[in-house]
Write a protein that holds these residues in place. Structure first.
Motif, PDB file in Angstrom:
ATOM      1  N   ASP A 185     -30.887  -3.562  25.205  1.00 12.78           N
ATOM      2  CA  ASP A 185     -32.119  -3.452  26.001  1.00 12.78           C
ATOM      3  C   ASP A 185     -31.800  -3.336  27.488  1.00 12.78           C
ATOM      4  OD1 ASP A 185     -33.873  -3.499  23.871  1.00 12.78           O
ATOM      5  OD2 ASP A 185     -34.306  -5.644  24.035  1.00 12.78           O
ATOM      6  N   ASP A 186     -30.852  -4.157  27.962  1.00 13.37           N
ATOM      7  CA  ASP A 186     -30.459  -4.107  29.374  1.00 13.37           C
ATOM      8  C   ASP A 186     -29.879  -2.741  29.727  1.00 13.37           C
ATOM      9  OD1 ASP A 186     -31.290  -6.712  29.671  1.00 13.37           O
ATOM     10  OD2 ASP A 186     -29.258  -7.575  29.679  1.00 13.37           O
ATOM     11  N   ALA A 187     -29.042  -2.207  28.851  1.00 11.41           N
ATOM     12  CA  ALA A 187     -28.426  -0.902  29.109  1.00 11.41           C
ATOM     13  C   ALA A 187     -29.480   0.198  29.147  1.00 11.41           C
ATOM     14  CB  ALA A 187     -27.373  -0.599  28.043  1.00 11.41           C
ATOM     15  N   ILE A 188     -30.449   0.127  28.261  1.00 11.74           N
ATOM     16  CA  ILE A 188     -31.535   1.117  28.247  1.00 11.74           C
ATOM     17  C   ILE A 188     -32.345   1.020  29.537  1.00 11.74           C
ATOM     18  CG2 ILE A 188     -33.722   1.710  27.131  1.00 11.74           C
ATOM     19  CD1 ILE A 188     -32.333   0.949  24.445  1.00 11.74           C
ATOM     20  N   ASP A 189     -32.650  -0.212  29.963  1.00  9.53           N
ATOM     21  CA  ASP A 189     -33.398  -0.405  31.208  1.00  9.53           C
ATOM     22  C   ASP A 189     -32.620   0.132  32.413  1.00  9.53           C
ATOM     23  OD1 ASP A 189     -35.403  -1.615  29.760  1.00  9.53           O
ATOM     24  OD2 ASP A 189     -34.856  -3.660  30.329  1.00  9.53           O
ATOM     25  N   ARG A 190     -31.296  -0.159  32.464  1.00  9.44           N
ATOM     26  CA  ARG A 190     -30.482   0.338  33.584  1.00  9.44           C
ATOM     27  C   ARG A 190     -30.457   1.861  33.607  1.00  9.44           C
ATOM     28  NH1 ARG A 190     -27.350  -4.113  32.366  1.00  9.44           N
ATOM     29  NH2 ARG A 190     -25.999  -2.927  30.987  1.00  9.44           N
ATOM     30  N   ALA A 191     -30.364   2.479  32.446  1.00  8.61           N
ATOM     31  CA  ALA A 191     -30.349   3.941  32.376  1.00  8.61           C
ATOM     32  C   ALA A 191     -31.678   4.510  32.870  1.00  8.61           C
ATOM     33  CB  ALA A 191     -30.061   4.400  30.950  1.00  8.61           C
ATOM     34  N   ALA A 192     -32.778   3.861  32.518  1.00  9.30           N
ATOM     35  CA  ALA A 192     -34.095   4.330  32.965  1.00  9.30           C
ATOM     36  C   ALA A 192     -34.224   4.206  34.484  1.00  9.30           C
ATOM     37  CB  ALA A 192     -35.205   3.544  32.271  1.00  9.30           C
ATOM     38  N   VAL A 193     -33.760   3.093  35.034  1.00  8.73           N
ATOM     39  CA  VAL A 193     -33.810   2.894  36.489  1.00  8.73           C
ATOM     40  C   VAL A 193     -32.934   3.935  37.181  1.00  8.73           C
ATOM     41  CG1 VAL A 193     -33.108   1.332  38.366  1.00  8.73           C
ATOM     42  CG2 VAL A 193     -34.409   0.455  36.421  1.00  8.73           C
ATOM     43  N   ALA A 249     -32.185   6.891  36.145  1.00  5.41           N
ATOM     44  CA  ALA A 249     -32.841   8.196  36.035  1.00  5.41           C
ATOM     45  C   ALA A 249     -33.951   8.332  37.074  1.00  5.41           C
ATOM     46  CB  ALA A 249     -33.402   8.393  34.626  1.00  5.41           C
ATOM     47  N   VAL A 250     -34.738   7.271  37.262  1.00  2.37           N
ATOM     48  CA  VAL A 250     -35.810   7.303  38.259  1.00  2.37           C
ATOM     49  C   VAL A 250     -35.223   7.404  39.661  1.00  2.37           C
ATOM     50  CG1 VAL A 250     -37.667   5.948  39.310  1.00  2.37           C
ATOM     51  CG2 VAL A 250     -37.507   6.135  36.818  1.00  2.37           C
ATOM     52  N   ARG A 251     -34.164   6.640  39.932  1.00  3.70           N
ATOM     53  CA  ARG A 251     -33.522   6.702  41.254  1.00  3.70           C
ATOM     54  C   ARG A 251     -33.007   8.116  41.538  1.00  3.70           C
ATOM     55  NH1 ARG A 251     -30.366   0.964  41.252  1.00  3.70           N
ATOM     56  NH2 ARG A 251     -32.103  -0.248  42.082  1.00  3.70           N
ATOM     57  N   ALA A 252     -32.375   8.731  40.550  1.00  4.52           N
ATOM     58  CA  ALA A 252     -31.853  10.093  40.730  1.00  4.52           C
ATOM     59  C   ALA A 252     -32.993  11.069  40.996  1.00  4.52           C
ATOM     60  CB  ALA A 252     -31.064  10.515  39.500  1.00  4.52           C
ATOM     61  N   GLU A 253     -34.094  10.893  40.281  1.00  4.38           N
ATOM     62  CA  GLU A 253     -35.257  11.762  40.477  1.00  4.38           C
ATOM     63  C   GLU A 253     -35.834  11.585  41.882  1.00  4.38           C
ATOM     64  OE1 GLU A 253     -39.675  11.939  38.597  1.00  4.38           O
ATOM     65  OE2 GLU A 253     -38.028  11.822  37.145  1.00  4.38           O
ATOM     66  N   LEU A 254     -35.908  10.331  42.346  1.00  3.32           N
ATOM     67  CA  LEU A 254     -36.453  10.066  43.682  1.00  3.32           C
ATOM     68  C   LEU A 254     -35.538  10.607  44.784  1.00  3.32           C
ATOM     69  CD1 LEU A 254     -37.869   6.453  43.258  1.00  3.32           C
ATOM     70  CD2 LEU A 254     -39.162   8.589  43.439  1.00  3.32           C
ATOM     71  N   GLU A 255     -34.244  10.522  44.572  1.00  5.11           N
ATOM     72  CA  GLU A 255     -33.303  11.031  45.575  1.00  5.11           C
ATOM     73  C   GLU A 255     -33.426  12.543  45.730  1.00  5.11           C
ATOM     74  OE1 GLU A 255     -29.439   9.688  44.420  1.00  5.11           O
ATOM     75  OE2 GLU A 255     -29.853   7.610  44.981  1.00  5.11           O
ATOM     76  N   ASP A 256     -33.778  13.226  44.648  1.00  8.87           N
ATOM     77  CA  ASP A 256     -33.912  14.684  44.689  1.00  8.87           C
ATOM     78  C   ASP A 256     -35.265  15.140  45.209  1.00  8.87           C
ATOM     79  OD1 ASP A 256     -31.374  14.897  43.650  1.00  8.87           O
ATOM     80  OD2 ASP A 256     -32.045  15.127  41.576  1.00  8.87           O
ATOM     81  N   ASP A 257     -36.209  14.202  45.383  1.00 10.50           N
ATOM     82  CA  ASP A 257     -37.564  14.547  45.827  1.00 10.50           C
ATOM     83  C   ASP A 257     -37.609  14.548  47.357  1.00 10.50           C
ATOM     84  OD1 ASP A 257     -40.248  14.814  46.367  1.00 10.50           O
ATOM     85  OD2 ASP A 257     -40.904  13.221  45.022  1.00 10.50           O
ATOM     86  N   PRO A 258     -37.814  15.713  47.968  1.00 12.70           N
ATOM     87  CA  PRO A 258     -37.809  15.777  49.435  1.00 12.70           C
ATOM     88  C   PRO A 258     -38.971  15.026  50.079  1.00 12.70           C
ATOM     89  CG  PRO A 258     -38.503  17.874  48.512  1.00 12.70           C
ATOM     90  CD  PRO A 258     -38.083  16.997  47.363  1.00 12.70           C
ATOM     91  N   GLU A 259     -39.992  14.692  49.314  1.00 12.17           N
ATOM     92  CA  GLU A 259     -41.149  13.996  49.878  1.00 12.17           C
ATOM     93  C   GLU A 259     -41.028  12.481  49.772  1.00 12.17           C
ATOM     94  OE1 GLU A 259     -44.957  15.520  49.283  1.00 12.17           O
ATOM     95  OE2 GLU A 259     -44.301  17.582  49.144  1.00 12.17           O
ATOM     96  N   THR A 260     -39.958  11.996  49.210  1.00 10.50           N
ATOM     97  CA  THR A 260     -39.754  10.554  49.081  1.00 10.50           C
ATOM     98  C   THR A 260     -39.242  10.007  50.409  1.00 10.50           C
ATOM     99  OG1 THR A 260     -39.209  10.774  46.744  1.00 10.50           O
ATOM    100  CG2 THR A 260     -38.501   8.760  47.829  1.00 10.50           C
TER     101      THR A 260
END
Length: 87
Positions: A51-59, A61-72
């Motif tokens: 469960d912890d590993a799944i949660d870390r992977a989800a976080v 993924a969201v961090r990577a998505e936010l880093e690629d968003d120029p409006e963040t």
């Protein structure tokens, strides 16, 4: 990991449970592993780690998505614009 056929597992159930406290026991049907019997504490710890590993992977993924968003914008920048002090 110890392994045995289902027919033998039924005949030696008590021994199987005792063995499962020491190491996981694979139960096979026609030579193919079908289930694993393991100590309850080990199972709970393994599921919690999964469960912890799944949660870390989800976080991640969201961090990577936010880093690629120029409006963040970083929180500190938003707080400064709004006149909010962060501790």
């Amino acid at each position: 990991m110890y392994s045995l056929p289902a027919s033998e597992a039924r005949q030696r159930w008590s021994d199987l449970l005792n063995h499962a406290h020491r190491e996981p026991v694979g139960i096979t049907i026609r030579g193919r592993e079908q289930v694993v019997v393991l100590d309850a504490d080990l199972a709970h710890r393994a599921l919690a780690a999964l469960d912890d590993a799944i949660d870390r992977a989800a976080v991640d993924a969201v961090r990577a998505e936010l880093e690629d968003d120029p409006e963040t914008l970083p929180l500190a920048d938003v707080a400064r614009e709004l006149g909010i002090e962060l501790d």
